[in-house]
Design an enzyme around this catalytic site. Structure first.
Site, PDB file in Angstrom:
ATOM      1  N   GLU A 161      35.562  89.034 136.279  1.00  0.00           N
ATOM      2  CA  GLU A 161      36.881  89.329 135.790  1.00  0.00           C
ATOM      3  C   GLU A 161      37.427  90.434 136.683  1.00  0.00           C
ATOM      4  O   GLU A 161      38.892  90.451 136.621  1.00  0.00           O
ATOM      5  CB  GLU A 161      36.316  90.280 134.496  1.00  0.00           C
ATOM      6  CG  GLU A 161      37.509  90.885 133.508  1.00  0.00           C
ATOM      7  CD  GLU A 161      36.966  91.901 132.766  1.00  0.00           C
ATOM      8  OE1 GLU A 161      35.884  92.274 132.669  1.00  0.00           O
ATOM      9  OE2 GLU A 161      37.905  92.509 132.256  1.00  0.00           O
TER      10      GLU A 161
ATOM     11  N   ASP B 164      27.002  88.291 124.007  1.00  0.00           N
ATOM     12  CA  ASP B 164      27.930  87.016 124.544  1.00  0.00           C
ATOM     13  C   ASP B 164      26.499  86.141 125.053  1.00  0.00           C
ATOM     14  O   ASP B 164      26.898  85.694 126.408  1.00  0.00           O
ATOM     15  CB  ASP B 164      28.831  87.600 125.530  1.00  0.00           C
ATOM     16  CG  ASP B 164      29.689  86.681 126.046  1.00  0.00           C
ATOM     17  OD1 ASP B 164      29.624  85.308 125.592  1.00  0.00           O
ATOM     18  OD2 ASP B 164      30.444  86.668 127.130  1.00  0.00           O
TER      19      ASP B 164
HETATM   20  P1  AMP Z   1      30.295  87.173 136.288  1.00  0.00           P
HETATM   21  O1  AMP Z   1      31.524  87.826 136.808  1.00  0.00           O
HETATM   22  O2  AMP Z   1      28.979  87.725 136.352  1.00  0.00           O
HETATM   23  O3  AMP Z   1      30.525  86.024 135.283  1.00  0.00           O
HETATM   24  O4  AMP Z   1      30.088  85.960 137.777  1.00  0.00           O
HETATM   25  C1  AMP Z   1      30.942  85.078 137.947  1.00  0.00           C
HETATM   26  C2  AMP Z   1      30.095  83.947 138.566  1.00  0.00           C
HETATM   27  O5  AMP Z   1      29.684  84.332 139.734  1.00  0.00           O
HETATM   28  C3  AMP Z   1      28.915  83.384 137.827  1.00  0.00           C
HETATM   29  O6  AMP Z   1      29.499  82.361 136.806  1.00  0.00           O
HETATM   30  C4  AMP Z   1      28.147  82.875 138.861  1.00  0.00           C
HETATM   31  O7  AMP Z   1      28.488  81.658 139.197  1.00  0.00           O
HETATM   32  C5  AMP Z   1      28.278  83.657 139.798  1.00  0.00           C
HETATM   33  N1  AMP Z   1      27.316  84.772 139.996  1.00  0.00           N
HETATM   34  C6  AMP Z   1      27.437  85.726 139.389  1.00  0.00           C
HETATM   35  N2  AMP Z   1      26.159  86.805 139.844  1.00  0.00           N
HETATM   36  C7  AMP Z   1      25.407  85.762 140.382  1.00  0.00           C
HETATM   37  C8  AMP Z   1      23.956  86.012 140.959  1.00  0.00           C
HETATM   38  N3  AMP Z   1      23.325  87.291 140.951  1.00  0.00           N
HETATM   39  N4  AMP Z   1      23.487  84.996 141.748  1.00  0.00           N
HETATM   40  C9  AMP Z   1      24.427  83.939 141.756  1.00  0.00           C
HETATM   41  N5  AMP Z   1      25.720  83.679 141.159  1.00  0.00           N
HETATM   42  C10 AMP Z   1      26.212  84.685 140.690  1.00  0.00           C
END
Ligand code: AMP
Length: 993
Positions: free
Chosen positions: A640, A755
């Site tokens: 976000e 969520d």
């Molecule tokens: P988020 O803002 O946490 O929804 O992260 C966005 C996207 O980044 C997620 O849907 C994952 O594809 C990727 N992502 C976030 N955190 C991780 C993590 N710790 N390891 C690998 N991919 C991640």
């Protein structure tokens, strides 16, 4: 048997939805019925002049004892027959562009004509011709278009008459009327009946909307959209709509009407709420009984007003109960503080009656009196934490002046107090004060200014000390507290001796020779609690050799007598060496009980919002990382607040680790920065194998970052979609077990996720699943599934429990509901829950007790658990602890996963309705493949020569494999779909609403 029952205004077809039969009414409107006209048909025959070879003739026949008229022809011995029979002009209803022609006829077996059989035919043709006007007896063959060749299913031999019934469709009619014609080319035919009709969807009321009778559409308008109107006292946001199918059935109502406030739904109508009931909003719910402490109005109430003496706070929902005022707090006590001079602690017990509310707060009023003159303490004293809005039942008061009389009044308030006093006339205000008062005279305990050794010998010491201010003559004598212990008492046991004395000197007997002692003396306040500053000194007894006067006993006796020495207590502290040596300080919140049934962290989650400065929360819960220790490698996602990178964290002295780095995009506001970092403040409080681990944060540099462990396989929903059919049920249950364990940990810490969805679970390279997405503002700003509710919040409808959608009751039990949906997503390899149903349709289905069906190949035990998670009554849902235990049990005995839940392919892969039609519901293979989302195999089917749906329906599992469908998930999907095509006993699927 009466073959010619011609009038069929209503047809009923039955549909099995979730075990309930639903009747669909279809109506036919007849335009022409040959049988109804008896012998007066007056149809045109051509050619007119047939000579000795008769053309079509009206022949009266007796069939099963009934008389009927037929059109017959039997020129089987003649060559090149071309005999036409044309109906009268058939007027069309403007909206009926598609009509059905039902023919009943008998065809004689050509073999029964011997030599004539050479030219004999066993078929005839049906033609149609459109016209705006009746053309009378004018007949031009060329104006007719062929509709179909009609062949009998059964031919009639010498003995029994075989009657055939065939129905054909004439489409795309647009002129005012049309003719039908039958062309005979040399058969022996008797036409018993010809019926022309079209279908209509009858007027109906569905979901409180009424829809008018509608003519079913033709091929180019298979679904005719019809607008309706809400019934009386019902309203809807959008225009209610429904579709009329070509078969005259209503399907897919959209835009539901709901009874307006004060009304509820009863049998397709909105009725007023009964007296004593109310309904505040337009909804599909029922009127509810008036809540506690309210009075019921007449019929049609929108709310129930409070009874006298009861109130609603402005923040209380107008639909909730009313509450009374709290009674006064109890047992107010003032304790002078031992911390420093001029302080006291006020404490009390909560009121006996809270008026049914939990938002009780307290305020303190203070009066200071010097002699007879009293005034408000105003700014002169300080309160910690405050003097108003207190939620705890204590407050510290400081900066008190000595020797003044203070009166403190503690008042209990609740959310309705202010509102109640406003609502009352001024004169009635007094009884609203729920107060309790205490008065005290405050005196500072004097300070000890010096201590000295008066006398010393091997077994006793005599001490004296000075105080300031000096005690006034006639004033109440000051008392002192003297504490002493051996200086080198470093064994496991330390003994303190405490003496309360009324004089400023003492002789202490029974000491050990040649030993150092530590003495601390402190004056006591008027209430007996120690106050003022203390003084600590060290004195030694003489060693044995220094024998002084052996009159200890005499002196001590005198000292005790003269100084009124009071030995109060001997405190023995057991200091276990083990504890003293341990240098890791463990706060109570880190402690774990060791008995297995209580192996529950005492730690609870702290909402970073409770910190006035969120930056402090980040510092408390997250480690600061220097940006130079982070290397960003590649963008892997979009959060976000900014990009998410894969990277490396190398902290000096520690091993390099792969990490995910969440960044905050430039141009952020302070609020956005705080919201961004709040995720770290939350994540940093968790330490569990199945919760994404926070490595640290960067907050002290311009570009704030959150660094977490790296999960190689990314988000679970995506990962499963990319590996459809590749995991066994055992592996999938293993994934669920991990998620459940993470959720159990969160719920034990009283953290409600809100969520939980497969998209918020991350997967690493050992297929371990970890719960992520803990942003604070997130519920659910950054979730594309978040949908605004009427109250303004955002909720991912398909994953959320009904009570959380209805009144934002988010609890661990609502997380359990979401967990059930995640289980379904896992078993269905990332399929979207409820497919392409709209959010509104999902909520409606859930309210009507529908639940997602079992995914393909889902173990029965797993589906049963999902259904438990989706119980309407949240108190009956399992807890995460129960879920983990059950999944563990299943994993320990994999044979328990062998029983597979019933799977209905029409429901789970959403084949469209096949209602009313024979044969496969798809016209071609690509259309079918598209409907089951398997279009990628189009070429495999074409190359294998499978081009028609009839061929598809002959395919066996082996054939599907042979044409190159290898993935087990895809193989099953196609095989199940073929099964579904063959089995057309039920016509609508549960979710094809
Ligand atoms: P988020 O803002 O946490 O929804 O992260 C966005 C996207 O980044 C997620 O849907 C994952 O594809 C990727 N992502 C976030 N955190 C991780 C993590 N710790 N390891 C690998 N991919 C991640």
């Amino acid at each position: 048997m009466d073959l010619f029952t011609g009038i069929r205004p209503l047809l009923f077809s039955y549909v099995l939805i979730n075990g309930i039969f639903i009747t669909l009414q279809t109506k036919e409107e007849v335009l022409l019925d040959m049988k109804a006209s008896g012998g007066e048909l007056g149809w045109l025959t051509w050619p007119l002049d047939q000579g000795d070879k008769p053309g079509w003739e009206v022949v009266q026949k007796t069939l099963n004892g009934s008389q009927l008229y037929t059109y017959s022809i039997c020129n089987v011995g003649e060559r090149e027959q071309d005999n036409w029979l044309r109906t009268t002009f058939i007027q069309r209803r403007p909206s009926a562009s598609r009509v059905f022609v039902e023919l009943q006829f008998i065809v004689r077996d050509c073999n029964s004509f011997g030599a004539s059989s050479l030219t004999c035919k066993e078929t005839f043709n049906l033609f149609s011709s459109e016209s705006d006007a009746d053309v009378g007896t004018t007949f031009r063959k060329g104006q007719f278009k062929k509709v179909a060749t009609i062949a009998p299913d059964e031919i009639t031999g010498k003995k029994e008459l075989r009657i055939n019934t065939e129905t054909r469709v004439v489409e795309n009619l647009s002129l005012k009327g049309f003719y039908l014609a039958i062309q005979d080319i040399g058969a022996c035919v008797a036409l018993l009946s010809l019926r022309v009709y079209y279908k209509i969807c009858p007027a109906t009321i569905q979901s409180l909307a009424s829809f008018p009778e509608t003519v079913a559409g033709g091929e180019n308008q298979a679904l005719r959209e019809v607008s309706g109107e809400c019934v009386e006292n019902a309203i809807s946001e959008g225009l209610p709509r429904i579709y009329c199918t070509v078969d005259g059935e209503w399907v897919v109502p959209v835009g539901q009407c709901q009874c307006k406030p004060g009304y509820e739904e009863t049998e397709d109508a909105c009725k007023e709420c009964l007296p004593g009931f109310f309904k505040a909003e337009a909804s599909s719910g029922k009127c509810e009984p008036c809540p506690a402490n309210t009075q019921g109005l007449d019929t049609g109430a929108l709310f129930c007003p409070c009874m006298d003496g009861f109130y609603r706070a402005p923040t209380d929902p107008p639909t909730g109960p009313c509450s009374g005022l709290p009674s006064a707090p109890r047992d107010l006590v003032a304790t002078t503080s031992h911390l420093s001079v001029g302080k006291l602690l006020l404490s009390w017990r909560p009121p006996e009656h809270t008026g049914g509310r939990t938002d009780i707060t307290y305020s303190i009023e203070c009066l200071r009196c010097e002699g007879p003159v009293c005034q408000s303490c105003g700014e002169k004293i300080r309160y910690e934490p405050a003097n108003v809005g207190l939620t705890l039942t204590k407050v510290t008061v400081s900066e008190l002046d000595a020797h003044l009389n203070y009166t403190f009044t503690v008042e209990a308030h609740s959310g309705v107090s202010a509102f109640a006093s406003q609502a009352m006339p001024q004169a009635h205000k007094l009884p609203l004060t729920s107060a309790l008062t205490t008065s005290l005279h405050y005196t500072d305990p004097p300070k000890i200014t010096s201590m000295r050794l008066v006398k010393q010998n091997p077994t006793s010491l005599s001490l004296s000390w000075e105080v300031s201010p000096k005690p006034r003559v006639q004033a109440r004598p000051i008392r002192y507290e003297l504490t002493y212990r051996k200086k080198d008492d470093n064994l496991d046991v330390t003994t303190y001796t405490v003496l309360i004395l009324e004089k400023n000197s003492v002789q202490i007997p029974d000491l050990s020779p040649g030993t150092a002692y530590l003495f601390r003396v402190q004056a006591l306040g008027s209430d007996g609690s120690p106050g003022g500053s203390s003084i600590e000194e060290q004195y030694e007894t003489l060693s044995e050799g220094h024998l002084a006067h052996n009159n200890t006993a005499v002196i001590s006796g005198a000292a005790i007598g003269g100084a009124v020495m009071l030995l109060i207590v001997v405190i023995v502290l057991f200091l276990h060496r083990r504890n003293r040596n341990s240098h890791t300080r463990q706060g109570p919140e880190d402690t774990y009980f060791s008995s297995p049934e209580q192996l529950k962290p005492l730690k609870t989650y702290v909402d970073p919002h409770t910190y006035e400065d969120p930056n402090i929360a980040v510092l408390k819960f997250a480690t600061e990382i220097h940006p130079s220790h982070i290397t960003k490698q590649k963008v892997i996602g979009a959060g976000e607040f900014g990009e998410v990178y894969r990277g490396i964290l190398k902290v000096p002295g520690r091993k390099e680790v792969a990490v995910a780095v969440k960044t905050l995009k430039p141009g952020y506001t302070e609020k956005q920065r705080q919201d961004f970092l709040s995720e770290a403040s939350i994540m940093g409080q968790f330490a569990h194998q199945n919760i994404i681990r926070l490595e640290g944060v960067v907050t002290k540099f311009k570009h704030a970052m959150i660094v977490t462990e790296y999960m190689e396989n990314g988000a679970l929903d995506r990962y499963l979609r990319d590996h459809d059919g590749e995991f066994s049920a055992y592996q999938l249950v293993g994934m669920m077990r991990g998620i459940a364990a993470g959720m159990k940990y969160l719920s034990d810490m009283s953290y409600v996720h809100r969520d939980l969805a497969a998209r918020n679970i991350l997967v690493n390279n050992t297929l371990e699943c970890k719960v992520s997405d803990f942003g604070l503002s997130r519920v659910l700003e950054d979730d594309p599934e978040g949908t605004y509710t009427t109250s303004g919040g955002k909720i991912p409808i398909r994953w959320t429990a009904p009570e959380a959608i209805a009144y934002r009751k988010f609890t661990s039990a609502s997380d359990v509901w979401s967990f059930g949906i995640v289980m379904w997503e896992v078993m269905a390899f990332g399929e979207r829950p409820y497919w392409d149903m709209s959010n509104h349709e999902v909520m409606k289905a859930i309210n009507e007790a529908f639940r997602l069906p079992a995914p393909m190949d889902c173990p029965s035990a797993v589906y049963q658990l999902m259904l438990q998670c989706w119980l309407q009554d949240r108190s009956k849902r399992p807890r995460f602890g129960d879920i983990v235990s059950l999944l563990d049990k299943l994993l320990r005995s994999p044979e328990s996963l062998k029983a597979i839940a019933d799977f209905d392919p029409r429901v789970s892969i959403r084949l469209p309705s096949t209602s009313g039609s024979d044969g496969p519901p798809f016209r071609c293979v690509p259309e079918w493949l598209e409907s089951i989302k398997m279009s990628q195999y189009g070429e495999n089917f074409t190359c294998a020569g499978i081009v028609s749906m009839d061929q598809v329906m002959q395919m066996k599992n082996e054939d599907i494999k042979n044409i190159g469908v290898r993935l087990p998930g895809h193989l099953k999907r196609i095989a199940y779909s073929i099964l579904g095509l063959k089995d057309q006993t039920s016509t609508l699927s549960v979710f094809a609403v």
